[in-house]
Structure formats: structure tokens, C-alpha cells
Motif scaffolding. Structure first.
Motif, PDB file in Angstrom:
ATOM      1  N   VAL A   3       0.829  -1.196   0.000  1.00 58.93           N
ATOM      2  CA  VAL A   3       0.000   0.000   0.000  1.00 58.93           C
ATOM      3  C   VAL A   3       0.863   1.246   0.000  1.00 58.93           C
ATOM      4  CG1 VAL A   3      -1.973  -1.079   1.142  1.00 58.93           C
ATOM      5  CG2 VAL A   3      -0.205  -0.016   2.522  1.00 58.93           C
ATOM      6  N   ILE A   4       0.267   2.331  -0.451  1.00 64.48           N
ATOM      7  CA  ILE A   4       0.898   3.646  -0.381  1.00 64.48           C
ATOM      8  C   ILE A   4       0.112   4.439   0.658  1.00 64.48           C
ATOM      9  CG2 ILE A   4       1.384   5.783  -1.634  1.00 64.48           C
ATOM     10  CD1 ILE A   4       1.534   4.069  -4.178  1.00 64.48           C
ATOM     11  N   CYS A   5       0.834   4.975   1.642  1.00 64.73           N
ATOM     12  CA  CYS A   5       0.192   5.672   2.755  1.00 64.73           C
ATOM     13  C   CYS A   5       0.603   7.133   2.775  1.00 64.73           C
ATOM     14  CB  CYS A   5       0.599   5.036   4.087  1.00 64.73           C
ATOM     15  SG  CYS A   5       0.190   3.302   4.207  1.00 64.73           S
ATOM     16  N   GLN A   6      -0.343   7.967   3.193  1.00 59.82           N
ATOM     17  CA  GLN A   6      -0.049   9.372   3.433  1.00 59.82           C
ATOM     18  C   GLN A   6      -0.475   9.680   4.854  1.00 59.82           C
ATOM     19  OE1 GLN A   6      -2.166  11.585   0.460  1.00 59.82           O
ATOM     20  NE2 GLN A   6      -0.433  11.550  -0.937  1.00 59.82           N
ATOM     21  N   GLY A   7       0.291  10.531   5.501  1.00 61.58           N
ATOM     22  CA  GLY A   7      -0.041  10.872   6.870  1.00 61.58           C
ATOM     23  C   GLY A   7       1.058  11.702   7.497  1.00 61.58           C
ATOM     24  N   ARG A   8       1.121  11.579   8.794  1.00 63.79           N
ATOM     25  CA  ARG A   8       2.137  12.352   9.513  1.00 63.79           C
ATOM     26  C   ARG A   8       2.720  11.491  10.629  1.00 63.79           C
ATOM     27  NH1 ARG A   8      -0.115  14.414  14.239  1.00 63.79           N
ATOM     28  NH2 ARG A   8      -2.380  14.237  14.323  1.00 63.79           N
ATOM     29  N   ILE A  21       0.375   8.425  11.843  1.00 65.77           N
ATOM     30  CA  ILE A  21      -1.041   8.776  11.829  1.00 65.77           C
ATOM     31  C   ILE A  21      -1.419   8.940  10.354  1.00 65.77           C
ATOM     32  CG2 ILE A  21      -2.789  10.434  12.572  1.00 65.77           C
ATOM     33  CD1 ILE A  21      -0.729  11.109  14.887  1.00 65.77           C
ATOM     34  N   LEU A  22      -2.133   7.937   9.837  1.00 64.34           N
ATOM     35  CA  LEU A  22      -2.425   7.900   8.409  1.00 64.34           C
ATOM     36  C   LEU A  22      -3.721   8.628   8.076  1.00 64.34           C
ATOM     37  CD1 LEU A  22      -1.517   4.166   7.694  1.00 64.34           C
ATOM     38  CD2 LEU A  22      -0.074   6.188   7.484  1.00 64.34           C
ATOM     39  N   SER A  23      -3.679   9.366   6.979  1.00 61.39           N
ATOM     40  CA  SER A  23      -4.881  10.047   6.487  1.00 61.39           C
ATOM     41  C   SER A  23      -5.397   9.406   5.198  1.00 61.39           C
ATOM     42  CB  SER A  23      -4.587  11.526   6.244  1.00 61.39           C
ATOM     43  OG  SER A  23      -3.531  11.663   5.297  1.00 61.39           O
ATOM     44  N   ASP A  24      -4.553   8.615   4.533  1.00 60.90           N
ATOM     45  CA  ASP A  24      -4.962   7.977   3.281  1.00 60.90           C
ATOM     46  C   ASP A  24      -4.130   6.716   3.055  1.00 60.90           C
ATOM     47  OD1 ASP A  24      -6.522   7.912   0.892  1.00 60.90           O
ATOM     48  OD2 ASP A  24      -4.795   8.631  -0.248  1.00 60.90           O
ATOM     49  N   VAL A  25      -4.816   5.645   2.621  1.00 63.75           N
ATOM     50  CA  VAL A  25      -4.144   4.387   2.294  1.00 63.75           C
ATOM     51  C   VAL A  25      -4.737   3.881   0.983  1.00 63.75           C
ATOM     52  CG1 VAL A  25      -3.663   2.019   3.021  1.00 63.75           C
ATOM     53  CG2 VAL A  25      -3.842   3.817   4.738  1.00 63.75           C
ATOM     54  N   GLU A  26      -3.866   3.605   0.004  1.00 64.31           N
ATOM     55  CA  GLU A  26      -4.314   3.073  -1.289  1.00 64.31           C
ATOM     56  C   GLU A  26      -3.441   1.895  -1.667  1.00 64.31           C
ATOM     57  OE1 GLU A  26      -4.787   5.599  -4.599  1.00 64.31           O
ATOM     58  OE2 GLU A  26      -5.931   7.097  -3.512  1.00 64.31           O
ATOM     59  N   PRO A  27      -4.023   0.945  -2.409  1.00 64.34           N
ATOM     60  CA  PRO A  27      -3.209  -0.177  -2.891  1.00 64.34           C
ATOM     61  C   PRO A  27      -2.117   0.327  -3.831  1.00 64.34           C
ATOM     62  CG  PRO A  27      -5.549  -0.573  -3.263  1.00 64.34           C
ATOM     63  CD  PRO A  27      -5.403   0.845  -2.816  1.00 64.34           C
ATOM     64  N   LYS A  28      -0.939  -0.243  -3.738  1.00 67.99           N
ATOM     65  CA  LYS A  28       0.155   0.143  -4.614  1.00 67.99           C
ATOM     66  C   LYS A  28      -0.087  -0.436  -6.002  1.00 67.99           C
ATOM     67  CE  LYS A  28       5.119   0.086  -5.190  1.00 67.99           C
ATOM     68  NZ  LYS A  28       6.392  -0.418  -4.702  1.00 67.99           N
ATOM     69  N   GLY A  29       0.218   0.356  -7.010  1.00 64.52           N
ATOM     70  CA  GLY A  29       0.098  -0.121  -8.383  1.00 64.52           C
ATOM     71  C   GLY A  29      -1.194   0.332  -9.038  1.00 64.52           C
ATOM     72  N   ILE A  30      -2.313   0.100  -8.399  1.00 61.56           N
ATOM     73  CA  ILE A  30      -3.578   0.581  -8.940  1.00 61.56           C
ATOM     74  C   ILE A  30      -4.268   1.390  -7.858  1.00 61.56           C
ATOM     75  CG2 ILE A  30      -3.879  -1.335 -10.548  1.00 61.56           C
ATOM     76  CD1 ILE A  30      -5.874  -2.569  -8.635  1.00 61.56           C
TER      77      ILE A  30
END
Length: 138
Positions: A3-8, A21-30
């Protein structure tokens, strides 16, 4: 799955521990939208909705074509142009509806596309080349 995570990065001072502290999690690749589409497609395939036995042949020369789309979008103009080029004496019935957004499915004619198919030789639920998630409401 990766996964690709965004946060702080946070610090829990009492214990001296760092935390993500994650604000967004998406599968890597798609992206999440593509993943949701693939999961929906898999579910519909398991239900047998794409089986060849469910498909009907398209008539060589249709007499009536029902089109469910926005009457103001470019897609209806494109379809009328192409249909007019291919078939001279075809009756077109336009079901004007909004075809994008979450509320779009609720705006379809009652029983669509079943009710349309009973009266038409062919029917099409059509949308132009808008945003990738335009049909996600369906």
C-alpha cells in the motif's frame, strides 16, 4: 498487498514512542477506484451476469434504438451522427437522464434497462469520456 500511505509522524511523549497517523491508504500499483472496479467486475462475473447465454444477438438492421443518456452531452450527438450514418430508417427514443454521479441511478426510468429493452430492438446506457469514476454510482 503493498500500500501507499499518506499521513504524519506523531510522538507519544509519555512513552517516547513514535506513531504513524495515516490520512490515506491506497493499494500500490492501482488506485482505489480501479481496485473497486475490478472487485465489482469479479462479483458480477461470479453472479453469471457476463455469461454468453445472457447475451442476445444485435440485429443487423435495428428499427428502434433506445438511448439512455444526457440530452445535452456530446455523447448523444456522437451517437446520433453514427447511427444516422449507418441506418437511414431507424426510430430513436431518447430517455433523458443524468448519467454521472451518485444520484444518477435513481434518475433512470423505472425498470431501466428492462423496460427499455421490451420496447426497443437495442438499447444503450451511454456516457461520454468524462471522469473515470463517472459510472461508479451504478
Amino acid at each position: 498487498m503493498q500500500v501507499i500511505c499518506q499521513g504524519r509522524l506523531g510522538l507519544y511523549e509519555k512513552r517516547g514512542e513514535y506513531q504513524l497517523i495515516l490520512s490515506d491508504v491506497e493499494p500500490k500499483g492501482i488506485g482505489a477506484l480501479q481496485l473497486a472496479f475490478l472487485q465489482l467486475k469479479e462479483r458480477l462475473e461470479k453472479e453469471g451476469l457476463f455469461d454468453a447465454s445472457r447475451k442476445r444477438p444485435i440485429p443487423m438492421v435495428p428499427r428502434k434504438i433506445g438511448i439512455v443518456t444526457s440530452p445535452t452531452g456530446a455523447v448523444i450527438q456522437d451517437m446520433l451522427h453514427i447511427i444516422g450514418r449507418r441506418y437511414e430508417n431507424v426510430h430513436i427514443l431518447l430517455y433523458p437522464v443524468r448519467v454521472q454521479g451518485e444520484e444518477a441511478p435513481r434518475r433512470l426510468p423505472k425498470g431501466s434497462p428492462t423496460s427499455i429493452n421490451r420496447r426497443m430492438w437495442m438499447s444503450s446506457l451511454s456516457q461520454g469520456a468524462g471522469i473515470l469514476g463517472g459510472f461508479m454510482g451504478f
